[in-house]
Structure formats: C-alpha cells, structure tokens
Design an enzyme around this catalytic site. Structure first.
Site, PDB file in Angstrom:
ATOM      1  CG  HIS A  50      -1.637   1.272   1.228  1.00 23.61           C
ATOM      2  ND1 HIS A  50      -2.676   1.591   0.302  1.00 23.61           N
ATOM      3  CD2 HIS A  50      -2.000   2.103   2.374  1.00 23.61           C
ATOM      4  CE1 HIS A  50      -3.317   2.800   0.845  1.00 23.61           C
ATOM      5  NE2 HIS A  50      -2.661   3.089   1.995  1.00 23.61           N
TER       6      HIS A  50
ATOM      7  CG  ASP B  80      -1.213   1.912  -5.045  1.00 24.25           C
ATOM      8  OD1 ASP B  80      -0.922   1.987  -6.330  1.00 24.25           O
ATOM      9  OD2 ASP B  80      -2.234   2.023  -4.553  1.00 24.25           O
TER      10      ASP B  80
END
Length: 118
Positions: free
Chosen positions: A84, A87
């Site tokens: 995460h 990203d």
C-alpha cells in the site's frame, strides 16, 4: 545471515506506514496546491508543491532504507501495508507531476485573461 541482521515483518510494516504517512501528507499538499492555483494564487500553489516534494523525499528515503537492506542480502517479507505504501508513493509522485502541469496551465490562462496572479 545472522538473527541480528534479520528484518522483521513488523519493521517492514512500520516502514510501509511511514511511506503511507509521508505520501499522504504530500497528496494533501498537492490537492491544496490545485485549489490555490484555481484561485490564481500561483505562488502559494508552487510553495505547496515544494512542501509535497519534501514529503515525497522523506517517503522515498524510507523506501531506500529497505531497498539497501535487500540489496545487502536480507530477505524481506512483503506486507500488505508495504505494498500500500509503495502504491501510495507512486500515485502521489504521478499526481505531483500532473499538478505542476495544472498549475502552469492555470498561470497561463490567468495571464491570457488578464487576471492578477498572486
């Protein structure tokens, strides 16, 4: 590799949390920059982009620490929060590049329309 050089999943996750936090700060600055640019406050918008770049650099530094450890022979477990974080950092970096273009366009439009640019 000995146990003292081993990187735990918790350490990797904490690095992921740091990357998310720094990237989130940068994203906030960038969205504020767009608002300022739309109001003709170009100088303020560019300053917010500069602040975003500082936060992105901090996130990137966190990322580089892990990359260096992996390059040094450590096996790293991938955690969801790390994915995460990666990203979030990548999309924020893309947003920064787009925001610079948007600010420049607002600046040009304001000049063409004879509006006062701050």
């Amino acid at each position: 590799m000995d146990a003292e050089n081993q990187i735990t999943k918790e350490e990797i996750s904490m690095t992921g949390f740091s990357i998310v936090a720094y990237s989130g700060d940068a994203r906030t600055y960038l969205m504020q920059a767009m608002d300022k640019a739309s109001e003709g406050k170009i100088t303020e918008a560019k300053e917010l982009v500069r602040k975003a770049e500082e936060s992105i650099n901090l996130a990137h530094n966190e990322q580089t620490k892990l990359l260096s450890k992996e390059a040094g022979g450590n096996d790293l477990d991938v955690t969801f929060i790390m994915v995460h974080g990666q990203d979030t950092l990548m999309t924020t970096m893309l947003l920064k590049d787009q925001m610079k273009t948007i600010i420049n366009l607002y600046e040009r439009v304001n000049k063409l329309e004879g509006k006062n640019i701050e």
